[in-house]
Scaffold this active site. Sequence first.
Site, mmCIF file in Angstrom:
data_model
loop_
_atom_site.group_PDB
_atom_site.id
_atom_site.type_symbol
_atom_site.label_atom_id
_atom_site.label_comp_id
_atom_site.label_asym_id
_atom_site.label_seq_id
_atom_site.Cartn_x
_atom_site.Cartn_y
_atom_site.Cartn_z
ATOM 1 C CG ASP A 12 -2.089 0.951 1.078
ATOM 2 O OD1 ASP A 12 -2.441 1.303 -0.072
ATOM 3 O OD2 ASP A 12 -2.660 1.357 2.112
ATOM 4 C CG HIS A 29 -0.524 2.192 -9.320
ATOM 5 N ND1 HIS A 29 -0.686 1.836 -7.995
ATOM 6 C CD2 HIS A 29 -1.612 2.953 -9.636
ATOM 7 C CE1 HIS A 29 -1.833 2.344 -7.545
ATOM 8 N NE2 HIS A 29 -2.410 3.042 -8.515
ATOM 9 C CG LEU A 110 -2.009 -11.990 -15.517
ATOM 10 C CD1 LEU A 110 -3.218 -11.417 -14.776
ATOM 11 C CD2 LEU A 110 -0.724 -11.633 -14.753
HETATM 12 C C1 IPE Z 1 -5.267 -2.722 -0.105
HETATM 13 O O1 IPE Z 1 -5.002 -1.379 -0.307
HETATM 14 C C2 IPE Z 1 -5.272 -3.436 -1.425
HETATM 15 C C3 IPE Z 1 -3.993 -3.505 -2.112
HETATM 16 C C4 IPE Z 1 -2.840 -3.162 -1.643
HETATM 17 C C5 IPE Z 1 -4.073 -4.038 -3.442
HETATM 18 P P1 IPE Z 1 -6.179 -0.317 -0.441
HETATM 19 O O2 IPE Z 1 -5.554 1.014 -0.456
HETATM 20 O O3 IPE Z 1 -7.063 -0.670 -1.567
HETATM 21 O O4 IPE Z 1 -6.996 -0.608 0.907
HETATM 22 P P2 IPE Z 1 -7.830 0.367 1.815
HETATM 23 O O5 IPE Z 1 -8.826 1.035 0.906
HETATM 24 O O6 IPE Z 1 -6.862 1.314 2.391
HETATM 25 O O7 IPE Z 1 -8.450 -0.528 2.838
HETATM 26 C C1 IPE Z 2 -1.642 0.308 -3.293
HETATM 27 O O1 IPE Z 2 -1.442 1.667 -3.383
HETATM 28 C C2 IPE Z 2 -1.804 -0.318 -4.639
HETATM 29 C C3 IPE Z 2 -3.199 -0.700 -4.939
HETATM 30 C C4 IPE Z 2 -4.212 -0.668 -4.115
HETATM 31 C C5 IPE Z 2 -3.439 -1.136 -6.278
HETATM 32 P P1 IPE Z 2 -2.653 2.689 -3.352
HETATM 33 O O2 IPE Z 2 -3.056 2.971 -4.758
HETATM 34 O O3 IPE Z 2 -3.740 2.210 -2.459
HETATM 35 O O4 IPE Z 2 -1.933 3.967 -2.751
HETATM 36 P P2 IPE Z 2 -2.472 4.933 -1.623
HETATM 37 O O5 IPE Z 2 -2.908 4.085 -0.473
HETATM 38 O O6 IPE Z 2 -3.605 5.672 -2.236
HETATM 39 O O7 IPE Z 2 -1.317 5.783 -1.309
HETATM 40 MG MG MG Z 3 -4.138 2.445 -0.442
#
Ligand code: IPE
Ligand code: IPE
Ligand code: MG
Length: 231
Positions: A12, A29, A110
């Site tokens: 995350d 990403h 994949l």
């Molecule tokens: C969890 O991160 C999912 C992934 C890392 C793919 P999110 O950013 O989607 O989760 P929440 O919304 O903070 O719970």
């Molecule tokens: C995690 O990073 C990757 C995915 C959920 C795909 P985020 O996109 O949730 O990044 P933040 O949490 O918004 O910084």
């Molecule tokens: Mg996130």
Amino acid sequence: LKPGFHVAIIMDGNGRWASQRGLPRPFGHRAGAETLKRIASLAPDLGVTTLTLFAFSTYNWLRAPAEVTGLMNLLGDYLARETQAFVTGGWRLSLIGRRDRLPARHLADLERIEAATAGGKRLHVRIAVDYSAREAIEQAAHSHASDLARVIAQSRPGDSDEVLEVDLMIRTGGDKRLSDFLLWECAFAELYFVDTLWPDFDETCLTAAIDDFRGRERANAVAPSPRLMVS
Ligand code: IPE
Ligand code: IPE
Ligand code: MG
């Protein structure tokens, strides 16, 4: 460490990493994908034999369509481009999560990568895409009892039908929640939360997490077999 040391990571913080640099979220990403590759190459030397990475949750479909498309493209194209490196590195790559809603082209890519890396012995890398632990458990509850373990683990016929007990669950990005990742498999996992944003997570961070895990008292953490619990 026992063979089969299993680390799961909620990767995350990509969006925040990009925002902090004044960049659009897709840059975060892309940087995160580089981190994934780097961490997976380091993991075997630290005793890890299975790595399960949360790349896209079922709830992530609710993000802006452009971000969703970007993430799907990144997953399919990036992994496809790196297939040869995975084979050379001895990785076995597999997908967990729902497959029926993935864009057909990417699913085909994949699945080609899964087939190409099926012989990998050094590290099993499981990428969770369109994954929800609740959904996996719910689906298992509707299936025949003898299939429970396999359905929860989301393994394919022919794979081991054991639920892969998580030893260490890491979440980067500062939040302290599981966001519906591997709820069943984490019943006895050690949980490790770190503020570092995923693109910045490096060898030092991974080593710190594993050292922390090794230092914790594991005597009470002997997990009963999930098979016993459901029989
Ligand atoms: C969890 O991160 C999912 C992934 C890392 C793919 P999110 O950013 O989607 O989760 P929440 O919304 O903070 O719970
Ligand atoms: C995690 O990073 C990757 C995915 C959920 C795909 P985020 O996109 O949730 O990044 P933040 O949490 O918004 O910084
Ligand atoms: Mg996130």
